[in-house]
Design a protein around this motif. Structure first.
Motif, PDB file in Angstrom:
ATOM      1  N   PHE A 146      -4.094  -4.526  -4.316  1.00  0.00           N
ATOM      2  CA  PHE A 146      -3.444  -5.550  -5.144  1.00  0.00           C
ATOM      3  C   PHE A 146      -2.243  -4.989  -5.893  1.00  0.00           C
ATOM      4  CE2 PHE A 146      -2.985  -7.605  -9.317  1.00  0.00           C
ATOM      5  CZ  PHE A 146      -2.683  -8.898  -8.921  1.00  0.00           C
ATOM      6  N   TYR A 147      -2.438  -3.920  -6.652  1.00  0.00           N
ATOM      7  CA  TYR A 147      -1.335  -3.403  -7.457  1.00  0.00           C
ATOM      8  C   TYR A 147      -0.283  -2.700  -6.604  1.00  0.00           C
ATOM      9  CZ  TYR A 147      -4.160  -4.571 -11.508  1.00  0.00           C
ATOM     10  OH  TYR A 147      -4.895  -5.264 -12.445  1.00  0.00           O
ATOM     11  N   SER A 148      -0.708  -2.131  -5.485  1.00  0.00           N
ATOM     12  CA  SER A 148       0.245  -1.470  -4.598  1.00  0.00           C
ATOM     13  C   SER A 148       1.286  -2.460  -4.073  1.00  0.00           C
ATOM     14  CB  SER A 148      -0.510  -0.821  -3.433  1.00  0.00           C
ATOM     15  OG  SER A 148       0.376  -0.140  -2.588  1.00  0.00           O
ATOM     16  N   ARG A 149       0.858  -3.685  -3.850  1.00  0.00           N
ATOM     17  CA  ARG A 149       1.798  -4.714  -3.367  1.00  0.00           C
ATOM     18  C   ARG A 149       2.919  -4.969  -4.361  1.00  0.00           C
ATOM     19  NH1 ARG A 149      -2.787  -8.113  -1.673  1.00  0.00           N
ATOM     20  NH2 ARG A 149      -2.360  -9.385  -3.519  1.00  0.00           N
ATOM     21  N   HIS A 150       2.654  -4.658  -5.633  1.00  0.00           N
ATOM     22  CA  HIS A 150       3.641  -4.944  -6.673  1.00  0.00           C
ATOM     23  C   HIS A 150       4.311  -3.683  -7.218  1.00  0.00           C
ATOM     24  CE1 HIS A 150       2.314  -9.074  -6.523  1.00  0.00           C
ATOM     25  NE2 HIS A 150       1.070  -8.672  -6.668  1.00  0.00           N
ATOM     26  N   GLY A 151       4.109  -2.555  -6.538  1.00  0.00           N
ATOM     27  CA  GLY A 151       4.857  -1.348  -6.891  1.00  0.00           C
ATOM     28  C   GLY A 151       4.066  -0.218  -7.493  1.00  0.00           C
TER      29      GLY A 151
END
Length: 357
Positions: A146-151
């Motif tokens: 989840f957070y990887s998708r946002h950087g």
């Protein structure tokens, strides 16, 4: 039934005091374990008054553009803490970083993409200040995707767990002649000493940027206050020892460990450990075991330790090396020379538990 908004109708703003209270009430059901609502709100108010948070803490809320101060339509929320940091390339830069915490969407607003949109907007806001703020980080309890998708890319998330059941503590005090326990009044001095050494030990021979969120007294004070709060609530004697140091014959500090007491999980959590060799590591871990035993804790945890200093200790002291599935450290890098945030550009130094919030 909750209203559904298109993302174009929404904005991310700093919460009003009333909105901040609502975000805590919203998250109580999920994070208020072992506490009443009154206790949970009291804890958050108390923690927000500490130096770590009083001037450097922001609650963010995702709300409709048409009603930015709403207390009934807070669709998602999170918190940021501004902290001192170092960024090292060919030189050393003293900058700040953000740690992000308490990302929460109320049950009735889930499955609408609100949390994703909030993190997208938050990332843009934080990156705008890249000249003063070099990176941000968080600890994911929802896995690496989840957070990887946002950087925010996931970094090392190893943990050593020491089981201390059936431990014999008689030999600890007799062998630890050069070990001194650290009370609250000792912590500020030891953290200043630690931060000064971190700057002196920087290795500039690397093709990557190196980043570190500094282990300042204020972040330890905040964590200790959480422990003290739970001790009061659960009827335990409040802790008065928060670590130990090892000194040489000249009374110079050669290693230390700082910890906190997790009364919810009955675990002593090591926040920061500095050790020059395996023998010092063993002495420090045994002190941690001793103080864990005072509360009948069964486990000690160490995040992302230097395994060169722990291999022998793990074997002798009954530890187990695992990969965490919760609290995955994730970092977004705000390098103004790059249009993207790449994990491969960065080495995260001292990725230890003192940085969690």
């Amino acid at each position: 039934m909750a209203s559904t908004y298109s993302l174009s109708e929404l904005t991310l703003v700093k919460a009003t005091p009333e909105q901040a209270i609502i975000t805590n009430k919203n998250s109580f059901g999920e994070w208020g374990t072992h506490l009443s609502l009154e206790q949970y709100l009291s804890r958050e108010t108390s923690l927000a008054s500490l130096p770590f948070t009083s001037e450097n803490f922001t609650v963010w809320v995702l709300v409709p553009r048409s009603t930015p101060e709403t207390t009934t339509n807070i669709l998602s929320a999170c918190e940021t803490f501004l902290r001192p940091a170092l960024i090292i390339s060919s030189s050393l830069q003293k900058q700040n970083c953000y740690s992000i915490a308490s990302v929460f969407t109320p049950q009735e607003h889930r499955k609408n993409g609100y949390a994703s949109y909030m993190m997208e907007l938050l990332g843009k806001k934080l990156k705008e200040n890249f000249q003063e703020v070099g990176f941000s980080f968080l600890y994911s309890d929802v896995g690496p995707v989840f957070y990887s998708r946002h950087g925010w890319k996931v970094f090392e998330h190893k943990e050593i767990q020491f089981n201390i059941e059936n431990e014999n503590f008689d030999s600890i005090t007799s062998e630890a002649i050069n070990v001194t326990q650290l009370s609250y009044s000792d912590i500020e001095e030891i953290t200043k000493y630690d931060c000064s050494l971190i700057e002196k030990e920087i290795d500039f021979n690397s093709t990557k940027y190196k980043v570190v969120s500094l282990p300042t007294f204020e972040c330890f004070e905040w964590t200790f206050a959480r422990s003290e709060f739970y001790a009061k609530v659960k009827g335990f004697k409040e802790p008065n020892i928060w670590g130990a140091k090892v000194t040489n014959k000249e009374d110079k500090v050669i290693g230390f460990v700082l910890w906190t007491y997790n009364f919810s999980d009955n675990t002593l959590q090591i926040l920061r450990i500095r050790s020059p060799d395996t023998n010092t590591t063993k002495l420090l871990i045994r002190q941690a075991k001793l103080y864990a035993s005072y509360y009948n804790f069964k486990k000690i945890t160490v995040w992302n330790p230097d395994l060169k200093l722990f291999t022998e200790t793990v074997f002798i002291e009954g530890g187990e090396l695992i990969e965490r599935t919760k609290s995955l450290p994730s970092l977004a890098w705000y390098n103004n020379k790059s249009s993207s945030s790449s994990k491969d550009d960065v080495e995260w130094i001292l990725n230890e538990m003192y940085a969690w919030c």
